[in-house]
Design a protein around this motif. Structure first.
Motif, PDB file in Angstrom:
ATOM      1  N   VAL A  69       1.100  -5.305  10.645  1.00 41.34           N
ATOM      2  CA  VAL A  69       2.154  -5.643   9.689  1.00 41.34           C
ATOM      3  C   VAL A  69       1.550  -5.749   8.297  1.00 41.34           C
ATOM      4  O   VAL A  69       0.391  -6.164   8.126  1.00 41.34           O
ATOM      5  N   ASN A  70       2.321  -5.357   7.309  1.00 38.98           N
ATOM      6  CA  ASN A  70       1.854  -5.427   5.929  1.00 38.98           C
ATOM      7  C   ASN A  70       2.108  -6.817   5.347  1.00 38.98           C
ATOM      8  O   ASN A  70       2.694  -7.682   6.020  1.00 38.98           O
ATOM      9  N   PRO A  71       1.677  -7.068   4.124  1.00 35.83           N
ATOM     10  CA  PRO A  71       1.869  -8.412   3.543  1.00 35.83           C
ATOM     11  C   PRO A  71       3.332  -8.845   3.480  1.00 35.83           C
ATOM     12  O   PRO A  71       3.615 -10.038   3.433  1.00 35.83           O
ATOM     13  N   GLN A  72       4.246  -7.887   3.501  1.00 37.00           N
ATOM     14  CA  GLN A  72       5.670  -8.232   3.474  1.00 37.00           C
ATOM     15  C   GLN A  72       6.228  -8.514   4.865  1.00 37.00           C
ATOM     16  O   GLN A  72       7.417  -8.783   5.018  1.00 37.00           O
ATOM     17  N   GLY A  73       5.388  -8.408   5.872  1.00 37.59           N
ATOM     18  CA  GLY A  73       5.828  -8.677   7.235  1.00 37.59           C
ATOM     19  C   GLY A  73       6.458  -7.495   7.937  1.00 37.59           C
ATOM     20  O   GLY A  73       7.000  -7.641   9.038  1.00 37.59           O
TER      21      GLY A  73
END
Length: 232
Positions: A69-73
């Motif tokens: 998952v990226n920092p934005q979820g």
């Protein structure tokens, strides 16, 4: 000499300091940044279905499957769990079966395209089928004519042998051999006729199936949105 050597010391110290700073900068540039909220993370569920997040991929997650998952979820990648040997074998078998099915479907599509190209109309196909059936019928007739001729010859030889027996004369060896060979030929000819009968019936059955399939293809070809013929 002593004065010159002493005057170069500050410059040497500056060069050494610059080299040290450069080495430190290179080391920092090659070191990956520490995990944090601005980096992708690993997300997985354990065997009890509990959700976990980690900055370093654990062995358990690699075994059970995980998501990145990226920092934005948001999920940017999904990695399935490792298959067991039995599951891998089943997956390979399914893949092979799908490949065979695709090859079969592609071959059928090419045959269908050739059928429609060779016979633009239903009448064209029917004419070709009747020609094939006529060939089978003529071949069967020829086989029957040959059989009747062999049977007539055998009847003549048997009549001659019977006359000799009535006259109490010995039947020559060559006549016995001719009768034996002719009987074998007649048996083979009857088997050949049986196969030709089967072939004629197979031609009739195949023609019916082919015509039905041709009509289905013709309706599909005339309907809107049909697929283009496959390339060879």
């Amino acid at each position: 000499m002593t004065l010159a050597h002493s005057s170069n010391r500050p410059a040497a110290r500056i060069l050494l300091a610059c080299a040290g700073m450069l080495a430190t900068a290179l080391t920092l540039a090659q070191t990956p940044p520490p995990p944090g909220p601005d980096h992708d993370r690993f997300k997985w569920r354990d065997e009890k279905n509990m959700l976990h997040y980690a900055d370093v991929l654990p062995i358990e997650a690699a075994r059970l499957g995980y998501e990145i998952v990226n920092p934005q979820g948001l999920v940017v990648r999904v990695v399935e769990r490792a298959k067991t040997p039995e599951e891998q074998a089943a997956a390979d078998a399914a893949k092979a079966a799908a490949l065979i099915a695709k090859e079969k479907a592609d071959a059928q599509a090419r045959d269908d395209h050739q059928l429609l190209s060779a016979y633009p109309t239903e009448a064209d196909l029917q004419h070709a089928q009747l020609q094939q059936l006529e060939m089978d019928i003529q071949s069967l007739k020829s086989a029957n004519i040959s059989l009747h001729s062999q049977e007539a010859t055998l009847a003549d030889l048997l009549s001659r042998a019977e006359e000799m027996e009535h006259a109490s004369k010995p039947i020559p060896l060559f006549l016995n051999n001719q009768i034996t060979e002719l009987r074998e030929q007649i048996a083979s000819q009857r088997a050949l006729i049986a196969r030709k009968e089967q072939a004629r019936q197979a031609t009739i059955d195949r023609a019916a199936v082919e015509m039905a399939h041709y009509r289905d293809l013709s309706r599909t070809r005339k309907s809107p949105g049909r697929e283009a013929p496959p390339s060879n």
